[in-house]
Motif scaffolding. Structure first.
Motif, PDB file in Angstrom:
ATOM      1  N   PRO A 135       0.823  -1.224   0.000  1.00 44.96           N
ATOM      2  CA  PRO A 135       0.000   0.000   0.000  1.00 44.96           C
ATOM      3  C   PRO A 135       0.853   1.269   0.000  1.00 44.96           C
ATOM      4  CG  PRO A 135      -0.833  -1.550   1.623  1.00 44.96           C
ATOM      5  CD  PRO A 135       0.396  -2.165   1.055  1.00 44.96           C
ATOM      6  N   GLU A 171      -2.203  -6.243   3.890  1.00 47.47           N
ATOM      7  CA  GLU A 171      -3.620  -6.218   4.277  1.00 47.47           C
ATOM      8  C   GLU A 171      -3.827  -5.293   5.477  1.00 47.47           C
ATOM      9  OE1 GLU A 171      -6.196  -7.889   2.661  1.00 47.47           O
ATOM     10  OE2 GLU A 171      -4.749  -8.548   1.169  1.00 47.47           O
ATOM     11  N   GLU A 172      -2.906  -5.366   6.425  1.00 46.57           N
ATOM     12  CA  GLU A 172      -3.025  -4.524   7.624  1.00 46.57           C
ATOM     13  C   GLU A 172      -3.005  -3.038   7.261  1.00 46.57           C
ATOM     14  OE1 GLU A 172      -0.861  -7.356  11.000  1.00 46.57           O
ATOM     15  OE2 GLU A 172       0.317  -5.878   9.899  1.00 46.57           O
ATOM     16  N   ARG A 173      -2.242  -2.710   6.230  1.00 49.13           N
ATOM     17  CA  ARG A 173      -2.113  -1.301   5.857  1.00 49.13           C
ATOM     18  C   ARG A 173      -3.049  -0.912   4.722  1.00 49.13           C
ATOM     19  NH1 ARG A 173       3.072  -3.129   6.855  1.00 49.13           N
ATOM     20  NH2 ARG A 173       3.845  -3.028   4.713  1.00 49.13           N
ATOM     21  N   GLY A 174      -3.974  -1.815   4.358  1.00 50.26           N
ATOM     22  CA  GLY A 174      -5.058  -1.424   3.462  1.00 50.26           C
ATOM     23  C   GLY A 174      -4.711  -1.427   1.991  1.00 50.26           C
ATOM     24  N   SER A 176      -6.367  -2.770  -0.399  1.00 49.81           N
ATOM     25  CA  SER A 176      -7.562  -2.463  -1.201  1.00 49.81           C
ATOM     26  C   SER A 176      -7.818  -0.970  -1.220  1.00 49.81           C
ATOM     27  CB  SER A 176      -8.828  -3.103  -0.638  1.00 49.81           C
ATOM     28  OG  SER A 176      -8.606  -4.339  -0.114  1.00 49.81           O
ATOM     29  N   GLN A 177      -7.755  -0.369  -0.062  1.00 46.89           N
ATOM     30  CA  GLN A 177      -8.065   1.054   0.042  1.00 46.89           C
ATOM     31  C   GLN A 177      -7.063   1.878  -0.755  1.00 46.89           C
ATOM     32  OE1 GLN A 177      -6.356   3.605   1.815  1.00 46.89           O
ATOM     33  NE2 GLN A 177      -7.942   5.163   1.525  1.00 46.89           N
TER      34      GLN A 177
ATOM     35  N   ALA B 210     -14.248   0.408  -0.916  1.00 49.49           N
ATOM     36  CA  ALA B 210     -13.283   1.115  -0.058  1.00 49.49           C
ATOM     37  C   ALA B 210     -13.479   2.622  -0.097  1.00 49.49           C
ATOM     38  CB  ALA B 210     -11.856   0.770  -0.496  1.00 49.49           C
ATOM     39  N   GLN B 244      -8.303 -10.363   8.393  1.00 46.99           N
ATOM     40  CA  GLN B 244      -9.255  -9.978   7.339  1.00 46.99           C
ATOM     41  C   GLN B 244     -10.716 -10.082   7.757  1.00 46.99           C
ATOM     42  OE1 GLN B 244      -7.893 -12.432   4.007  1.00 46.99           O
ATOM     43  NE2 GLN B 244      -6.901 -10.651   3.113  1.00 46.99           N
ATOM     44  N   GLN B 249     -10.390  -4.968  10.138  1.00 51.70           N
ATOM     45  CA  GLN B 249     -10.429  -3.747   9.321  1.00 51.70           C
ATOM     46  C   GLN B 249     -10.706  -2.519  10.188  1.00 51.70           C
ATOM     47  OE1 GLN B 249      -9.339  -3.686   6.399  1.00 51.70           O
ATOM     48  NE2 GLN B 249      -9.466  -5.831   5.749  1.00 51.70           N
ATOM     49  N   HIS B 252      -7.544  -1.629  12.061  1.00 55.36           N
ATOM     50  CA  HIS B 252      -6.502  -1.033  11.230  1.00 55.36           C
ATOM     51  C   HIS B 252      -6.944   0.253  10.543  1.00 55.36           C
ATOM     52  CE1 HIS B 252      -4.763  -5.040  11.882  1.00 55.36           C
ATOM     53  NE2 HIS B 252      -3.637  -4.348  11.897  1.00 55.36           N
ATOM     54  N   PHE B 254      -9.774   0.979   8.572  1.00 58.74           N
ATOM     55  CA  PHE B 254     -10.401   1.020   7.254  1.00 58.74           C
ATOM     56  C   PHE B 254     -11.922   0.916   7.293  1.00 58.74           C
ATOM     57  CE2 PHE B 254      -5.994  -0.174   6.632  1.00 58.74           C
ATOM     58  CZ  PHE B 254      -5.621   0.872   5.805  1.00 58.74           C
TER      59      PHE B 254
END
Lengths: 323, 277
Positions: A135, A171-174, A176-177, B210, B244, B249, B252, B254
């Motif tokens: 990310p 994944e922890e740092r996003g 997807s985002q 997102a 996950q 989420q 973290h 999000f």
């Protein structure tokens, strides 16, 4: 160009001819008959190369796109740009080595370059996770692109990734985002953006720096929704079907312009970019110079509307029974 | 891009509890089917959220009788002539017959506690809820119309499949298309509430899901980019417990709020009011 290196299995006939010719060229004195033979071998080599590279299967294309001698972003930085001033870090977490960003000059035009980095040596390759960005790589890219837009610099994105990194930290740092935000912001970034897939266009990891005004790919690059191995694993339940998946996914430069996904294809030198980096770089540079000139002439509002409509039109479906 | 299916453990596969008695995949207790149904598809014993179809979701969220479907006439086709073990055209037909849906998303407009909204829902039962051209087109049209009519956009995602492999790059590009439409909505001051449900993965997680001004998640949903099996295969370590999930989420940063199903309607209405939409 003619130096011997381990090629791909399907390139063997080409390398056999190169070896035969180089053997002759090693002779201390070359009589006229041998010179004729060398010329004949050169001709044959060119013909066979043309035949093989004119009919690459999708799976062979993937192998060419992944070829270890294929030029990477770092090669184009030195061969295409007069200068490169790297800018590090996303100001949030770190400096992803898999995505590098910085100022550059092409024919004296000031631009921002964003490019995936795969590395050459094992050490480099593991430092940049074989071109799989985290990310922080996507966030660095976006931060620098916004910076470039603020000062009217166009952006050139060189895409070459197997995919965004699949890992716990990502994944922890996003992951997807980060990818989503890049598409969101690139769709409205107020400066010209040119995206070129130079090797592997791996899914969301590619698209994360893949929204722009001109979308191009090199002739033997591929750009896919999923890796052929991944697709085979899910749909055929075995990675052994990667070759079938590669054909089914229609991701080569022969397919994508027709689907409206890619605007331009940049032809590679005979035998692929890995056979002649300099010629490849010259062609890429010519394409970038021309595109930059054209895009700069357009008023920004028009440019952004055209960019929006380009992506808006993508997709094939039936509307009242019509495609 | 298409990600792995949700891990079987702890999470329900698609499949609504039907019949009189059901075993809850969350607590393994035998529960009375009607009781779960009365609680909007939530286990009365442990609060496990069962799979919910897009139609049921719309019925739960919207005021009764207010929903008008948009772009229902769009139909998927087979631009790549894709065939794996099965031809994509046959797969589409089979999925349409099995689910009663034409594709994995339903969009339209209706009222939530008397507030008009534009709403889209993806249904994980239709080819894993994956996004192909029709899903992307319906969502892009939904967002554009909402921008024009100044409506808040609600998208409830239930997509384990990300971008649909069978339509190749056309699917991947739907991520950019819908994201670009949402950017314009944002530019016009429009509100977008994203509701992530089990599962929200891959190209759906990495695009519209997102991008909410507010992001809600149902409890214990699987939410992430790469599928757990892909990650395990890459890094060769066992994944931490709770990896996950919605709670992961939230921790973290999000997800704004984890909202149980029975609170979703009122929470959405409240955000709309705060934003003056």
């Amino acid at each position: 160009m003619d130096t011997m290196h381990p090629g791909l299995a399907f390139e063997q006939p080409i390398y056999d001819l190169i070896v035969a010719r180089q053997e002759l060229e090693k002779l201390p004195e070359i009589p006229a008959t041998v010179e004729d033979e060398i010329r004949r071998l050169r001709r044959e080599e060119a013909e066979i190369t043309k035949r093989i590279y004119g009919n690459l299967t999708p799976w062979q294309t993937v192998q060419v796109a992944r070829h270890k001698n294929r030029p990477h972003t770092s090669d184009y930085l030195s061969l295409v740009c007069e200068e490169f001033v790297e800018l590090h870090g996303d100001r949030r977490f770190g400096d992803d080595r898999a995505l590098i960003t910085g100022f550059a000059k092409i024919d004296n035009a000031k631009i921002l370059i964003v490019g995936h980095q795969k590395g050459k040596t094992y050490k480099e390759r593991s430092a940049c996770f074989f071109g799989c960005a985290h990310p922080e790589g996507y966030r660095k890219a976006l931060a620098k692109m916004k910076f470039a837009a603020k000062f009217g610099m166009p952006v050139v994105c060189l895409i070459d990734t197997p995919g965004a990194y699949p890992g716990v930290g990502a994944e922890e740092r996003g992951q997807s985002q980060a990818i989503a935000e890049n598409m969101y912001e690139m769709s409205r970034l107020r400066t010209p953006i040119i995206c070129v897939v130079i090797g592997e266009g791996g899914s969301g990891g590619a698209l994360g720096i893949g929204v722009g005004d001109n979308i191009a790919m090199l002739q033997h690059a591929y750009y896919s929704v999923i890796s052929p191995e991944g697709c085979a694993g899910i749909l055929w339940k075995s990675h052994e079907f990667a070759e079938q998946a590669a054909t089914a996914l229609r991701f080569t430069s022969k397919d994508l312009p027709g689907l409206g996904v890619v605007d331009d294809v940049i032809e590679e030198p005979l035998g692929g970019a890995h056979r002649d980096q300099h010629q490849m770089a010259t062609r890429l540079k010519a394409y970038l110079s021309k595109s930059l000139r054209q895009l700069r002439e357009k008023p920004l509002d028009e440019l952004l509307e055209a960019r929006y409509q380009k992506f808006r039109r993508m997709g094939v479906f039936l509307d009242n029974g019509k495609a | 891009m298409a990600s792995d299916q949700a891990k079987a453990t702890k999470r329900s596969k698609r499949g609504v509890p039907e019949g009189l008695w059901q075993r809850c995949p969350g607590c393994k207790r035998v529960i009375f089917g009607k009781e779960a149904e009365k609680r909007l598809g939530v286990c009365p014993e442990c609060g496990h959220h069962f799979y919910l179809s897009a139609k049921d979701r719309i019925n739960q969220l919207l005021d009764s009788g207010t929903f008008t479907e948009w772009d229902a006439h769009l139909r998927p086709t087979d631009p790549l002539e894709f065939r794996d073990k099965k031809a994509y055209v046959d797969r589409l037909q089979a999925e349409q017959k099995r689910t009663g849906l034409s594709d994995a998303a339903i969009t339209g407009s209706g009222m939530i506690r008397a507030r008009r909204v534009a709403i889209g829902v993806t249904d994980s039962a239709f080819i894993m809820g994956s996004m192909g051209s029709v899903v992307g087109e319906r969502l892009a049209r939904l967002v554009e119309r909402a921008t024009k009519d100044d409506l808040p956009v609600i998208i409830v995602s239930g997509s384990g499949g990300g971008a649909r492999m069978h339509e190749g790059m056309l699917s991947l590009m739907q991520m950019a298309k819908v994201s670009a439409a949402l950017a314009r909505h944002d530019q016009h001051g429009g509100l977008f509430i994203s509701v992530q449900t089990n599962p929200t993965m891959g190209g759906v997680a990495a695009s519209f899901a997102a991008l909410g001004d507010v992001v809600f998640a149902e409890p214990e949903a699987l939410i992430g980019f790469a599928g757990p099996r892909t990650i395990e295969a890459t890094i060769r370590v066992e994944l931490p417990k709770g990896f996950q999930t919605s709670e992961f989420q939230l921790e973290h940063g999000f997800v704004d709020r984890i909202v149980p199903r029975n609170k979703l309607k009122s929470e959405i209405a409240r955000v709309i009011d705060y934003c003056g939409k």
